[in-house]
Design an enzyme around this catalytic site. Structure first.
Site, short mmCIF file in Angstrom:
data_model
loop_
_atom_site.label_atom_id
_atom_site.label_comp_id
_atom_site.label_asym_id
_atom_site.label_seq_id
_atom_site.Cartn_x
_atom_site.Cartn_y
_atom_site.Cartn_z
N MET A 149 -69.13 25.23 66.42
CA MET A 149 -68.59 24.11 67.18
C MET A 149 -67.22 24.39 67.79
SD MET A 149 -71.05 22.13 67.11
CE MET A 149 -72.55 22.03 66.17
N HIS A 201 -64.62 25.76 70.55
CA HIS A 201 -64.61 25.98 71.99
C HIS A 201 -64.06 27.37 72.30
CE1 HIS A 201 -64.55 21.59 71.58
NE2 HIS A 201 -65.12 21.56 72.75
N ASP A 220 -62.99 46.57 53.79
CA ASP A 220 -63.93 47.57 54.29
C ASP A 220 -63.30 48.96 54.31
OD1 ASP A 220 -66.37 48.51 55.62
OD2 ASP A 220 -65.06 48.76 57.36
#
Length: 162
Positions: free
Chosen positions: A75, A77, A132
């Site tokens: 949701m 923008h 990572d």
């Protein structure tokens, strides 16, 4: 109680229409951390991680994540960001074996909606990148807590975590 704005007349999720909102300068700053072991701490400090400069790669990952937040948070923008900055601080107590990287993400735009999600996404992606890059030296790393520290601009006004 205010009306819920993220639901359509069928009660289903929708992306809020911000076309009538005024463009204002908006900023947000988020924080997270990664608790690491001493070997990882030394690799980062000495620049000996086999995958490269851990903070440089994490910084780029955080910036990229902020720019792409609308691609992964349904949701949100798409926003034209004015600036993104990722800062790394150390919280180290070698006597007690505590090694922690604290990350701060600051995001700025001028537009109709805020950048809180972009700052939170940037901080999280930078932390995940540290994980990572360093997981070969220890998988027991702990990420978080992640939080919004402050935001400025917009109809709802400014916010600062006390």
């Amino acid at each position: 109680m205010s009306e819920l704005t993220h639901f359509n007349d069928q009660g289903r999720a929708k992306m809020v229409d911000v076309s009538e909102k005024q463009d204002t300068v908006r900023t947000a700053r988020a924080k997270t951390s990664v608790v690491i072991n001493e070997a990882i701490y030394r690799q980062i400090k000495d620049g000996t991680n086999k995958k490269g400069d851990v903070f440089a790669v994490a910084q780029v990952a955080g910036i990229m994540a902020a720019k792409n937040t609308a691609q992964i948070i349904p949701m949100c923008h798409p926003l034209a960001l004015s600036g993104v900055d990722i800062r790394f601080d150390w919280n180290v107590d070698e006597t007690n074996g505590h090694f922690e990287v604290v990350l701060f993400a600051t995001v700025k735009t001028k537009g109709p909606t805020g950048v809180e999600m972009e700052a939170l996404t940037a901080a999280t992606a930078a932390a995940l990148t540290i994980y990572d890059m360093c997981k070969a030296a220890g998988k027991e790393m702990v990420i978080g807590p992640t939080m919004l520290l402050e935001k400025t601009g917009g109809k709802s006004g400014d916010y600062s975590r006390g």
